[in-house]
Design a protein around this motif. Sequence first.
Motif, PDB file in Angstrom:
ATOM      1  N   ALA A  21      -1.986  -1.907  -3.513  1.00  0.00           N
ATOM      2  CA  ALA A  21      -3.221  -1.319  -2.987  1.00  0.00           C
ATOM      3  C   ALA A  21      -3.980  -2.309  -2.112  1.00  0.00           C
ATOM      4  O   ALA A  21      -4.505  -1.952  -1.054  1.00  0.00           O
ATOM      5  N   ALA A  25      -4.597  -1.752   1.898  1.00  0.00           N
ATOM      6  CA  ALA A  25      -5.964  -1.696   2.422  1.00  0.00           C
ATOM      7  C   ALA A  25      -6.195  -2.777   3.473  1.00  0.00           C
ATOM      8  O   ALA A  25      -6.782  -2.526   4.532  1.00  0.00           O
ATOM      9  N   ALA A  28      -4.340  -1.804   6.677  1.00  0.00           N
ATOM     10  CA  ALA A  28      -5.013  -0.746   7.423  1.00  0.00           C
ATOM     11  C   ALA A  28      -6.178  -1.300   8.242  1.00  0.00           C
ATOM     12  O   ALA A  28      -6.329  -0.988   9.430  1.00  0.00           O
ATOM     13  N   ALA A  94      -1.121   0.276   6.868  1.00  0.00           N
ATOM     14  CA  ALA A  94      -1.171   0.242   5.407  1.00  0.00           C
ATOM     15  C   ALA A  94       0.239   0.363   4.844  1.00  0.00           C
ATOM     16  O   ALA A  94       0.651  -0.397   3.950  1.00  0.00           O
ATOM     17  N   LYS A 296      -7.123  -9.268   2.672  1.00  0.00           N
ATOM     18  CA  LYS A 296      -6.347  -9.295   1.446  1.00  0.00           C
ATOM     19  C   LYS A 296      -7.073 -10.138   0.389  1.00  0.00           C
ATOM     20  O   LYS A 296      -7.182  -9.743  -0.761  1.00  0.00           O
ATOM     21  N   ILE A 299     -10.639  -8.368  -0.470  1.00  0.00           N
ATOM     22  CA  ILE A 299     -10.521  -7.197  -1.340  1.00  0.00           C
ATOM     23  C   ILE A 299     -10.120  -7.618  -2.741  1.00  0.00           C
ATOM     24  O   ILE A 299     -10.647  -7.095  -3.736  1.00  0.00           O
TER      25      ILE A 299
END
Length: 302
Positions: A21, A25, A28, A94, A296, A299
């Motif tokens: 995930a 993200a 993207a 993504a 990366k 998040i």
Amino acid sequence: MVEIAPEEIEYEGLSPNAGLAVNMAAGALAGITEHAVMYPVDSIKTRMQVFATSPAAVYTGVGNAFTRISATEGMRALWRGVSSVIMGAGPAHAVHFGTYEMVKEFAGGNVEGVQNQWIATSLAGASATIASDAFMNPFDVIKQRMQVHKSEFRSAFTCARTVYANEGLSAFYVSYPTTLTMTIPFTAVQFTVYEQLKTFLNPNGEYSPSTHMVAGGLAGAVGGAVTTPLDVAKTILQTRGTSHDPEIRHCRGLADAFRIIWQRDGLKGFSRGLAPRVLTFMPSNALCWLSYEFFKAAIRDS
């Protein structure tokens, strides 16, 4: 009372496989950032690669194209079709980065001390490309149809609807085999050069945005230059429906595109758009990798 600041997570101390995930993200956000910033140069590249029948659509270089397009059509023309890229780039990147990290982990590319890690990296890059291009190809077709000189389209949805009505679903995928032929080696080269340069420039794995920018930029330049001939062929296939040339309109695949390029422009035809392609990929790749690594970590840390 002295407050103790919470312990910061080391940027490069995160697990190389930070989670599907997180990677998706980050990919993207990086993809949207990359394509949006360099879109005008990409528009110029597309126009330089098309075999135009009108002298007004023939450009001698990046500067010449920028000046003439701005003067005759306005600056907005250089951004025509960007909505298609934004819609497609996020999900496609993504999928791209998510697949890359997943395959790289599965193939042992994140295990320290393992020899031939570049094999795992190349395999991961190629796998990521096959998956993301399947999603992105229709958006790329729409984008290029909107980028060409005197394009009739001002809306991505109108363009998609018209292309589908006139040419069918196959129009969105006629260039997919050529796209894979181009992007698999491009991605394999890009990821391999990036990982090797990142390790060489930053052997200690410390937080270094400049390393990601330099490694990403050089990796993009090398990959972009090597695969330019295939990109010229891809552009011919994706814009064939807008051409008034019967031979180009009936171009069926890579072999036909290569034959047309060779017959009309010789060897130099395979380098059409080389300068704007490299000019696009160097900063966009640098920005993409910088954004990806940053997002990366951000998040994961949030």
